[in-house]
Scaffold this motif. Sequence first.
Motif, mmCIF file in Angstrom:
data_model
loop_
_atom_site.group_PDB
_atom_site.id
_atom_site.type_symbol
_atom_site.label_atom_id
_atom_site.label_comp_id
_atom_site.label_asym_id
_atom_site.label_seq_id
_atom_site.Cartn_x
_atom_site.Cartn_y
_atom_site.Cartn_z
ATOM 1 N N GLN B 102 0.791 -1.226 0.000
ATOM 2 C CA GLN B 102 0.000 0.000 0.000
ATOM 3 C C GLN B 102 0.828 1.283 0.000
ATOM 4 O O GLN B 102 0.500 2.220 -0.719
ATOM 5 N N PRO B 103 1.921 1.330 0.789
ATOM 6 C CA PRO B 103 2.679 2.587 0.803
ATOM 7 C C PRO B 103 3.247 2.967 -0.557
ATOM 8 O O PRO B 103 3.687 4.089 -0.744
ATOM 9 N N TYR B 104 3.273 2.049 -1.501
ATOM 10 C CA TYR B 104 3.908 2.343 -2.787
ATOM 11 C C TYR B 104 2.906 2.595 -3.898
ATOM 12 O O TYR B 104 3.275 2.903 -5.018
ATOM 13 N N LEU B 105 1.621 2.415 -3.582
ATOM 14 C CA LEU B 105 0.625 2.461 -4.649
ATOM 15 C C LEU B 105 0.481 3.833 -5.288
ATOM 16 O O LEU B 105 0.159 3.939 -6.459
ATOM 17 N N HIS B 106 0.693 4.886 -4.506
ATOM 18 C CA HIS B 106 0.469 6.218 -5.067
ATOM 19 C C HIS B 106 1.770 6.831 -5.580
ATOM 20 O O HIS B 106 1.794 7.959 -6.006
ATOM 21 N N TYR B 245 -6.235 -3.327 -5.715
ATOM 22 C CA TYR B 245 -6.963 -2.166 -5.234
ATOM 23 C C TYR B 245 -7.119 -2.279 -3.735
ATOM 24 O O TYR B 245 -7.181 -3.378 -3.181
ATOM 25 N N LEU B 246 -7.188 -1.126 -3.110
ATOM 26 C CA LEU B 246 -7.167 -1.115 -1.649
ATOM 27 C C LEU B 246 -8.199 -2.036 -1.032
ATOM 28 O O LEU B 246 -7.922 -2.804 -0.142
ATOM 29 N N SER B 247 -9.421 -1.962 -1.550
ATOM 30 C CA SER B 247 -10.482 -2.729 -0.903
ATOM 31 C C SER B 247 -10.193 -4.219 -1.002
ATOM 32 O O SER B 247 -10.592 -5.001 -0.160
ATOM 33 N N LYS B 248 -9.473 -4.613 -2.052
ATOM 34 C CA LYS B 248 -9.205 -6.038 -2.215
ATOM 35 C C LYS B 248 -7.938 -6.455 -1.492
ATOM 36 O O LYS B 248 -7.817 -7.589 -1.056
#
Lengths: 240, 480
Positions: B102-106, B245-248
């Motif tokens: 997650q920390p790298y997604l954006h 995706y975040l929710s998944k």
Amino acid sequence: MEISIQNLIKVYGDYTAVNIPELLIHSGEGFGLVGNNGAGKTTMFRAVIDLLEPNTGCVYIDGSATNASEQWKSFTGSYLDENFLVGHLLPEEYFDFVGAIHGIGDADIKAKIEMLEPLFNGEVLGGKKLIRDLSKGNQKKVGIAAALLFDPKVLILDEPYANLDPSTQIRLKELLKMLKHDRGVTMLISSHDINHVTEVCERIVLLEKGNLVKDIRTSSETLKDLEKYFAGAGMPESAE
Amino acid sequence: MNPLLHIIKFDFKESWRSPLWHRKLVVNLFLILTFAYLAANLIFLGVFLDDILIRTPIDDIDFNAYGRSFVLRRLDQFLLYYFFFDFIIRYFMQKLPAMSVQPYLHLPIKRSSLVHFMLLKSIWSPFNLIHFLIFIPFMIELYDNLEFIQAFGWSAGFTLAVFASSYFLLFLKRTSDVDVRFYVALLLSLVSIIALDWFDIVDFQALSGFLFNALFLNPWSLVVPLILIGVTYWLNFKFLKANMYLSKISKVKRNTVSYSGNGVLSRFGLVGRLTELEFKFIWRNKRSKSVFMMTFLFLGYGLFIFPNPEYAGNYLMYVLFSIVITGMFMMNYGQYLLGWEGSYFDHVLTRNVSFKDYYMSKFLLFAIVGGGSMILSIPYAYFGWEVLVALFCVFLFNMGVSSHMVMFFGSMNPKKIDLSQSTVFNWQGVGAAQFMMIIPVLVLPLAVFGLGFLIWGNMGGILFLGAVGLLSLAGTKYIG
């Protein structure tokens, strides 16, 4: 950088989190998003930068869909919540990393951080504390600074003022105003507090249960209008 | 520098900076020794694997016909079973690797690089490494016995098969939730395959031998495991790329909980209320719930003891059994007495609840669960009415004496418990106090029983335990 949202719908079970048929955010615009809890602010921001998959619809930044190309990553700075930080790094290490993957040299990163120093209010740098051990407010400072580090053309901040100390709140407002005025950064900022966004944003959009209810230019008139809305939100319609 | 290299570096940093290292040295030392012991066992197994195979008397491969490849041929016959069994264990135990992307997604890092990173990282799983602990010594010996190309073909094929099996499992787990029925089906099919083989209906051993022998007989057959790993990797890649995706990723299941009002316990006043609150707490958090469920698992403990004629009339065994039945929950749950509430202990401190009531509520909780387990164990009376007496007397002793010790040692543990994790192999929050506690809680009742036994004999010992417990119960005003 023009951001265009087309027919965006996100549904969780039978609950519609976001339903925006069309929304155009102009280049260099200060776009404030307000609404109560559960209005869909965070969901909308996440959909804008392809962090969640909408049921239908698409978001375009400068004409290219964010879920089709990863182009947006190079010019979009964002901070949504502390899960986007790398908790086991020192703030300095994190800045170096973000700078490096944006292709910024070490010296430039140093200069940039020095420029952002007032934002930290002497709390974050040189503390030898890992990001995960910082307080929420200080984590937020790290996240916002990392988003600003590479001179983004689009800036997306979710609740940037929450948990921040008053000094930092004021400095952040000044900094954002400056960025918008001098560099023409397109800004998307959400907040529960109308006063915080009106100072930076000239356009305010109000979300209610995922729907776009009001889309107004900031003025003292419209502010009163919004305050009236929040005072009455949740009341039965017949009360008016 | 490539962003991926940064992430790999961060990953090492993460383990190096993990809070695990800040535990007490004793605990880490204990864990390291335990793991070293287990690893040594596996390596020994690997070193002596050839001897074991030579002595296994159940097949018909002629030693003289095959000479140096004899051992390998024997092994190959069983490898299909080995992989099948391994897969079942994996299905039950191997978790999807925690996705810390997650920390790298954006940030400007390609989604596909992140997926490759995640997939390559999942190779580094104990469920893969364990095979190599066993088979690396074996593979080394292989190079002595076979030609290089043959030994290489087999070891490479085996390695690829292990990884392919891992990727296949991860894909399965990613695309569908763990289903107990599927697990049972796997077990049943393993059993039926063994049965078919045993009764010479289908010769799976020969099939297994054919498949794995090919690896060293014909180097070209390496293509098969290569294709297997390619396909399984590709499946995972496709799926992850489309679903990052975040929710998944975070797979947060928001359970809905229906409101439950005040139950029977509220008749015990404030203490009852607190206990009831604690039951809700246990039920609604993963780790506490698994501790609770484990208590039921231990109810079956007697089935391992009583049918064994060696233990018939062994009163010491009855006492041990009763300690486990009526005290397991108390020991397991009570060892973190305050740690459970660590995340909202400030709440406990600021409420209008005295510590006496607070501890009393814990006591009531132990009494309810311990007593409940005792009642559920009544069927063990089938193995003799003495079992019932032992259960009851040990229950009294546990409540009267051990519960105080548990609360004493439990309150010495200052760590808060991470409630979202399961208990299996979870050492979070474990401190020296836990090991110290086991001793008095297990040993003291045995000692008291021993004392009574010396004076009055078997039954006397058990009744003595109960009497001590009862006296202590009557005599203490509990901790507070």
